[in-house]
Design an enzyme around this catalytic site. Sequence first.
Site, PDB file in Angstrom:
ATOM      1  N   GLU A  39       2.211   7.371 -16.078  1.00  0.00           N
ATOM      2  CA  GLU A  39       2.104   6.494 -17.244  1.00  0.00           C
ATOM      3  C   GLU A  39       3.190   6.732 -18.289  1.00  0.00           C
ATOM      4  O   GLU A  39       3.695   5.788 -18.895  1.00  0.00           O
ATOM      5  CB  GLU A  39       0.714   6.621 -17.888  1.00  0.00           C
ATOM      6  CG  GLU A  39      -0.392   5.866 -17.150  1.00  0.00           C
ATOM      7  CD  GLU A  39      -1.018   6.652 -16.004  1.00  0.00           C
ATOM      8  OE1 GLU A  39      -0.436   7.677 -15.590  1.00  0.00           O
ATOM      9  OE2 GLU A  39      -2.087   6.244 -15.513  1.00  0.00           O
TER      10      GLU A  39
ATOM     11  N   GLY B 127      -3.845   4.574 -12.587  1.00  0.00           N
ATOM     12  CA  GLY B 127      -5.264   4.267 -12.421  1.00  0.00           C
ATOM     13  C   GLY B 127      -5.751   4.573 -11.014  1.00  0.00           C
ATOM     14  O   GLY B 127      -6.932   4.902 -10.812  1.00  0.00           O
TER      15      GLY B 127
ATOM     16  N   GLU C 211      -6.564   8.029 -11.002  1.00  0.00           N
ATOM     17  CA  GLU C 211      -7.779   8.233 -11.817  1.00  0.00           C
ATOM     18  C   GLU C 211      -9.032   7.847 -11.037  1.00  0.00           C
ATOM     19  O   GLU C 211     -10.081   8.487 -11.166  1.00  0.00           O
ATOM     20  CB  GLU C 211      -7.659   7.421 -13.119  1.00  0.00           C
ATOM     21  CG  GLU C 211      -6.596   8.029 -14.033  1.00  0.00           C
ATOM     22  CD  GLU C 211      -6.297   7.186 -15.257  1.00  0.00           C
ATOM     23  OE1 GLU C 211      -5.955   5.988 -15.084  1.00  0.00           O
ATOM     24  OE2 GLU C 211      -6.418   7.690 -16.380  1.00  0.00           O
TER      25      GLU C 211
ATOM     26  N   ALA D  15      -3.051   0.685 -12.532  1.00  0.00           N
ATOM     27  CA  ALA D  15      -3.515  -0.511 -13.233  1.00  0.00           C
ATOM     28  C   ALA D  15      -2.496  -1.618 -12.965  1.00  0.00           C
ATOM     29  O   ALA D  15      -1.347  -1.342 -12.633  1.00  0.00           O
ATOM     30  CB  ALA D  15      -3.597  -0.223 -14.724  1.00  0.00           C
TER      31      ALA D  15
HETATM   32  N1  3HC Z   1       1.084  -3.346 -11.235  1.00  0.00           N
HETATM   33  C1  3HC Z   1       1.594  -4.529 -10.871  1.00  0.00           C
HETATM   34  N2  3HC Z   1       2.627  -4.673 -10.020  1.00  0.00           N
HETATM   35  C2  3HC Z   1       3.164  -3.545  -9.520  1.00  0.00           C
HETATM   36  C3  3HC Z   1       2.692  -2.277  -9.859  1.00  0.00           C
HETATM   37  C4  3HC Z   1       1.584  -2.196 -10.756  1.00  0.00           C
HETATM   38  N3  3HC Z   1       1.045  -1.029 -11.124  1.00  0.00           N
HETATM   39  N4  3HC Z   1       3.415  -1.362  -9.208  1.00  0.00           N
HETATM   40  C5  3HC Z   1       4.327  -2.032  -8.484  1.00  0.00           C
HETATM   41  N5  3HC Z   1       4.178  -3.354  -8.671  1.00  0.00           N
HETATM   42  C6  3HC Z   1       4.967  -4.431  -8.048  1.00  0.00           C
HETATM   43  C7  3HC Z   1       6.443  -4.322  -8.390  1.00  0.00           C
HETATM   44  O1  3HC Z   1       6.724  -4.932  -9.638  1.00  0.00           O
HETATM   45  C8  3HC Z   1       7.068  -5.040  -7.220  1.00  0.00           C
HETATM   46  O2  3HC Z   1       6.963  -6.415  -7.482  1.00  0.00           O
HETATM   47  P1  3HC Z   1       8.045  -7.473  -6.904  1.00  0.00           P
HETATM   48  O3  3HC Z   1       7.913  -7.394  -5.413  1.00  0.00           O
HETATM   49  O4  3HC Z   1       7.635  -8.732  -7.510  1.00  0.00           O
HETATM   50  O5  3HC Z   1       9.382  -6.966  -7.381  1.00  0.00           O
HETATM   51  C9  3HC Z   1       6.142  -4.697  -6.060  1.00  0.00           C
HETATM   52  O6  3HC Z   1       4.920  -4.252  -6.651  1.00  0.00           O
HETATM   53  C10 3HC Z   1       6.651  -3.616  -5.149  1.00  0.00           C
HETATM   54  O7  3HC Z   1       7.026  -2.485  -5.956  1.00  0.00           O
HETATM   55  P2  3HC Z   1       8.141  -1.470  -5.464  1.00  0.00           P
HETATM   56  O8  3HC Z   1       9.374  -2.215  -5.100  1.00  0.00           O
HETATM   57  O9  3HC Z   1       8.257  -0.430  -6.513  1.00  0.00           O
HETATM   58  O10 3HC Z   1       7.473  -0.912  -4.144  1.00  0.00           O
HETATM   59  P3  3HC Z   1       7.601   0.518  -3.479  1.00  0.00           P
HETATM   60  O11 3HC Z   1       6.878   0.411  -2.193  1.00  0.00           O
HETATM   61  O12 3HC Z   1       9.024   0.978  -3.492  1.00  0.00           O
HETATM   62  O13 3HC Z   1       6.805   1.525  -4.443  1.00  0.00           O
HETATM   63  C11 3HC Z   1       4.984   2.224  -5.844  1.00  0.00           C
HETATM   64  C12 3HC Z   1       5.422   1.395  -4.618  1.00  0.00           C
HETATM   65  C13 3HC Z   1       5.263   3.696  -5.551  1.00  0.00           C
HETATM   66  C14 3HC Z   1       3.513   1.989  -6.048  1.00  0.00           C
HETATM   67  C15 3HC Z   1       5.829   1.785  -7.053  1.00  0.00           C
HETATM   68  O14 3HC Z   1       5.778   0.374  -7.161  1.00  0.00           O
HETATM   69  C16 3HC Z   1       5.392   2.346  -8.369  1.00  0.00           C
HETATM   70  O15 3HC Z   1       5.746   3.458  -8.716  1.00  0.00           O
HETATM   71  N6  3HC Z   1       4.600   1.558  -9.137  1.00  0.00           N
HETATM   72  C17 3HC Z   1       4.208   1.895 -10.483  1.00  0.00           C
HETATM   73  C18 3HC Z   1       3.134   2.911 -10.502  1.00  0.00           C
HETATM   74  C19 3HC Z   1       2.643   3.108 -11.897  1.00  0.00           C
HETATM   75  O16 3HC Z   1       3.401   3.296 -12.837  1.00  0.00           O
HETATM   76  N7  3HC Z   1       1.325   3.096 -12.036  1.00  0.00           N
HETATM   77  C20 3HC Z   1       0.719   3.306 -13.327  1.00  0.00           C
HETATM   78  C21 3HC Z   1       0.392   1.985 -13.926  1.00  0.00           C
HETATM   79  S1  3HC Z   1      -0.260   2.163 -15.550  1.00  0.00           S
HETATM   80  C22 3HC Z   1      -1.854   2.685 -15.299  1.00  0.00           C
HETATM   81  O17 3HC Z   1      -2.289   2.856 -14.185  1.00  0.00           O
HETATM   82  C23 3HC Z   1      -2.682   2.837 -16.532  1.00  0.00           C
HETATM   83  C24 3HC Z   1      -4.006   3.481 -16.262  1.00  0.00           C
HETATM   84  O18 3HC Z   1      -3.920   4.842 -16.576  1.00  0.00           O
HETATM   85  C25 3HC Z   1      -5.086   2.851 -17.095  1.00  0.00           C
END
Ligand code: 3HC
Length: 655
Positions: A130, A107, A110, A68
């Site tokens: 999450e 997400g 998912e 998400a």
């Molecule tokens: N939403 C918005 N921005 C995100 C994001 C997300 N889910 N995930 C990463 N970004 C952004 C980062 O803030 C960063 O922004 P910046 O360039 O402005 O600093 C940019 O993307 C790049 O991120 P990374 O430096 O972490 O890039 P990597 O290539 O090293 O890693 C990744 C990529 C593995 C996807 C890592 O970013 C990550 O682990 N992201 C989070 C994943 C996550 O927690 N997802 C769950 C979200 S909550 C959800 O999905 C709820 C659902 O169940 C309803």
Amino acid sequence: MPEMRFSESVSARLDDGVLVVAIDNPPVNALSAHVRSGLIAALDHATVAAEIAGLVISGAGRTFIGGADIKEFGQPMVEPTLPQVIDRIESFEKPIICAVNGAALGGGCEVALACHGRIAGETASFGLPEVKLGIVPGAGGTQRLPRLIGPIAAIDLIGTGRAVKAGEAVALGLVDVAAADPLAAAIAAVRENARRPLRRTGSIEMPAADAAAVSAAEAKVLARSRGQLAPAEAVRLVKSANQLDLEQGLAEERATFLRLRDSEESAALRHVFLAERAAGKVEKLAGVSPRRIESVGIVGTGLMGSGIAVSALTSGYRVIALEQTQEAATAGRGRIAGILDKAVQSRRLTTEAREACLARLDTTAEAKNLAAADLVVEAVFDDISVKTELFRRLDGIVAPGAILATNTSYLDPDAIAAATADPSRVVGLHFFSPANVMRLVEVVDCAKTAPDVLASALAFVKRLGKLPIVCGVTEGFVGNRIFSAYRREAEFMLQDGALPHEIDAALEAYGFPMGIFAVNDMAGLEIAWARRKRLAATRDPAERYVEIADRLCEAGRLGRKTGHGWYAYPDGERTIDPAVTAAIEAARAAKNIEPRTFTAEEIIDRLLKAMVDEGAALLAEGIAARPGDIDLVMINGYGFPAHKGGPMFAAEHNR
Ligand code: 3HC
């Protein structure tokens, strides 16, 4: 066939009756509103277009879908919501197969779970991280994953947020198959699935599981969560998949997700996530290219040096480890091999990878061998004359472009740099012990460090998979300066009426794995004692000073290794020691202090204030760049609970 566009980030092409949908929402293909609306538009199109037999969903670039859009959290919800999109995918009348080309997280995972088939590319990974953001999956993860892989594995993955690579995902049953060309395999799978009933994950019966094994998996997750809410909620939801039907389970999951999304815990963990992304970004380095580092010299193979060596070896570097004698070099090699062996035993490293590491390691007593190193990190005894002498010697040995890094924790790296002919190539790399485990590295930008040297140090630390925090020169850098301030305050409280175990209990209840006095006992009290003695001559006599720790050290109580420090350790068990209580009472009496009692809340307030005041001073002095950097140092180096966001965040949010 021309490209079809369904929104600014979702497009598709038709491949002989299969609609191949691509999500292109850089940097990580997060499920922003236009991605969700684009996916619905693609499905609407596929519903009415008779020539379309089914769909493939894939991500552009290196990521499948990163989850998400975290940046939309806290904003009003825009329809279609993710659960609406996912419900539509699962119930879709034509087959939908995902070609997972990279990370499928949150997400994104998912979405994959709701498809009728999942193909993993070689670089695919799957996870529901999450809980690391203080929330639970909010679009079916807790209900669909256990239907595919069983509740025990689901509790492990969802409760810890751990991601799995393609191979493990196949073994678990999370994906159908791994393929070198996931897009081609997914297109073929759509054609196959068009001829048979679709496998809808939500309709799969929950696999049976042994109740004791479920409880054991739950206990494991809860033991790690240290007062954090989300992991327990995630486990509860996974277990509920057994009792509720899909619709009820999804409703309960969504309600929990929405409640946690607005919690302080989630705000804190999102702050930590964003602070980590900002860490190591230095404005003045824009456009600066790092120097090439392939060979790393390490001087000293004690606990710290061998930890750094292991970290560099397992990240693919060649390592030249220098000791004073051949015997010491052989012993150092043994220590490094020992750490690698433990990694093999705990399955964090394969036997082949261990062999490859040792093949890249040269342990030597010949300083001239360091001439081949692109970077030399010293990890010798923390004494200024030892270090300046070493740097002077290194200056004449290493190649002109090579970088020299000091791992000092308390000495002045500018003074060490001044011993060399070219201080611009000197930088501080303050690793934390054990260096092969601890993520944090303070990267010290010294007075004369060249920008490309700083950029190289940052790139090196990132390649080690560690978290670099840039700071300026000051005694103890960011972490130890704050730690000293907070220890001083803890000792003030002893004199004012608290006892070590009361302060430690308050910290542990707040979420620290261990209280400050227990930590000091573990690390040993002698380093801080030596430092206090060093600073005694210049200490302002009007400054409040508590002598209790000095009295303990003078009595030979140097912590765990001497069997007693702030506590006694009969049979290794930490216990309250009446002798320490007596020493504290004597110190109070000597200063005519009438002891008072402290609540756990007061203890935390005072310690937090001490940390924040020191943090504010570090920011004002320009030693730390951002409050978030200070939070990350305290979380990753000193046990501050991540779900409180670090001291600067916690103080700003009154927690
Ligand atoms: N939403 C918005 N921005 C995100 C994001 C997300 N889910 N995930 C990463 N970004 C952004 C980062 O803030 C960063 O922004 P910046 O360039 O402005 O600093 C940019 O993307 C790049 O991120 P990374 O430096 O972490 O890039 P990597 O290539 O090293 O890693 C990744 C990529 C593995 C996807 C890592 O970013 C990550 O682990 N992201 C989070 C994943 C996550 O927690 N997802 C769950 C979200 S909550 C959800 O999905 C709820 C659902 O169940 C309803």
